[in-house]
Design a protein around this motif. Structure first.
Motif, PDB file in Angstrom:
ATOM      1  N   ALA A  79      37.185  37.562  35.922  1.00  0.00           N
ATOM      2  CA  ALA A  79      36.070  37.149  36.785  1.00  0.00           C
ATOM      3  C   ALA A  79      35.991  35.626  36.863  1.00  0.00           C
ATOM      4  O   ALA A  79      35.804  35.063  37.952  1.00  0.00           O
ATOM      5  CB  ALA A  79      34.755  37.720  36.269  1.00  0.00           C
ATOM      6  N   GLN A  80      36.165  34.959  35.740  1.00  0.00           N
ATOM      7  CA  GLN A  80      36.127  33.497  35.730  1.00  0.00           C
ATOM      8  C   GLN A  80      37.272  32.904  36.533  1.00  0.00           C
ATOM      9  O   GLN A  80      37.074  31.975  37.316  1.00  0.00           O
ATOM     10  CB  GLN A  80      36.173  32.976  34.295  1.00  0.00           C
ATOM     11  N   ARG A  86      30.898  39.388  37.701  1.00  0.00           N
ATOM     12  CA  ARG A  86      31.451  40.551  36.993  1.00  0.00           C
ATOM     13  C   ARG A  86      31.166  41.840  37.750  1.00  0.00           C
ATOM     14  O   ARG A  86      31.973  42.763  37.758  1.00  0.00           O
ATOM     15  CB  ARG A  86      30.922  40.597  35.565  1.00  0.00           C
ATOM     16  N   SER A  87      30.039  41.899  38.435  1.00  0.00           N
ATOM     17  CA  SER A  87      29.706  43.080  39.223  1.00  0.00           C
ATOM     18  C   SER A  87      30.696  43.252  40.372  1.00  0.00           C
ATOM     19  O   SER A  87      31.219  44.353  40.594  1.00  0.00           O
ATOM     20  CB  SER A  87      28.283  42.946  39.773  1.00  0.00           C
ATOM     21  N   VAL A  93      38.033  46.069  40.851  1.00  0.00           N
ATOM     22  CA  VAL A  93      38.981  46.694  39.931  1.00  0.00           C
ATOM     23  C   VAL A  93      38.947  48.215  40.088  1.00  0.00           C
ATOM     24  O   VAL A  93      39.987  48.884  40.011  1.00  0.00           O
ATOM     25  CB  VAL A  93      38.734  46.245  38.476  1.00  0.00           C
ATOM     26  N   ALA A  94      37.782  48.770  40.350  1.00  0.00           N
ATOM     27  CA  ALA A  94      37.697  50.215  40.590  1.00  0.00           C
ATOM     28  C   ALA A  94      38.554  50.601  41.794  1.00  0.00           C
ATOM     29  O   ALA A  94      39.260  51.622  41.766  1.00  0.00           O
ATOM     30  CB  ALA A  94      36.239  50.635  40.805  1.00  0.00           C
ATOM     31  N   ARG A  95      38.524  49.788  42.848  1.00  0.00           N
ATOM     32  CA  ARG A  95      39.361  50.061  44.023  1.00  0.00           C
ATOM     33  C   ARG A  95      40.848  49.878  43.708  1.00  0.00           C
ATOM     34  O   ARG A  95      41.691  50.655  44.144  1.00  0.00           O
ATOM     35  CB  ARG A  95      38.972  49.156  45.197  1.00  0.00           C
ATOM     36  N   TRP A 173      30.084  33.553  37.608  1.00  0.00           N
ATOM     37  CA  TRP A 173      31.164  34.218  36.873  1.00  0.00           C
ATOM     38  C   TRP A 173      31.170  33.867  35.401  1.00  0.00           C
ATOM     39  O   TRP A 173      31.957  34.415  34.654  1.00  0.00           O
ATOM     40  CB  TRP A 173      32.521  33.921  37.508  1.00  0.00           C
ATOM     41  N   LEU A 174      30.269  32.980  34.980  1.00  0.00           N
ATOM     42  CA  LEU A 174      30.168  32.641  33.557  1.00  0.00           C
ATOM     43  C   LEU A 174      28.991  33.348  32.898  1.00  0.00           C
ATOM     44  O   LEU A 174      28.801  33.235  31.693  1.00  0.00           O
ATOM     45  CB  LEU A 174      30.022  31.125  33.379  1.00  0.00           C
TER      46      LEU A 174
END
Length: 175
Positions: A79-80, A86-87, A93-95, A173-174
């Protein structure tokens, strides 16, 4: 913002110190930047959708994973690197998992953490998509700039990025 709209904004209930309005040259540069970045992101996204069946952000995630040791990164680190929340990363990532390009694994050093792992299918998809993507980037940016302009462009982008990520900054993203 035009001179007239600046004056209107200044008198429309504005309190506090007078804003530092952009000069005409700064305004022109800002609008050119917005126009160019919007067109560029759309151009790259359409090219990747057409040629590889994925949006630009998915391609970027595959690239980050391909450059990581063993093709894996902790989700927070990914994410960073991708500069997304992160959401949003979890959804992406699910896709990617659904396509068989990435899998999630538990982090061996932290049972609460997860790793995103590039699969062989993901690496192959990236390998096939990369030449078209590089050609699109080259045609959109670097074929239009002289070597000196390319150097100045890179320098300007680095300066802007450094100013937007100071130590301790509260970046999505942090969190």
């Amino acid at each position: 913002m035009t001179e007239r709209s600046r004056d209107d904004a200044a008198t429309a209930g504005h309190t506090g110190p007078e804003p530092r309005w952009l000069s005409d040259a700064e305004q022109a540069a800002w609008l050119a930047y917005l126009h160019a970045t919007t067109l560029l992101e759309d151009h790259l996204d359409r090219q990747l959708q057409r040629d590889a069946g994925m949006p630009h952000i998915y391609y970027a995630l595959l690239v980050h994973l391909s450059e990581a040791p063993d093709g894996q990164l902790r989700m927070t680190e990914l994410a960073q690197q991708a500069k997304i929340t992160r959401s949003r990363l979890s959804h992406a990532v699910a896709r990617l998992e659904k396509n068989g390009w990435v899998r999630r694994e538990e982090c061996p050093s932290d049972k609460r953490g997860q790793l995103a792992v590039l699969t062989e299918a993901g690496f192959e998809t990236l390998r096939q998509a990369a030449p078209g993507h590089v050609a699109a980037v080259r045609a959109a940016i670097f074929d239009r700039l002289t070597p000196e302009q390319t150097e100045r462009f890179g320098e300007a982008c680095r300066i802007i990025a450094q100013g937007l990520q100071p130590a301790g900054a509260d970046l999505p993203w942090l969190r």
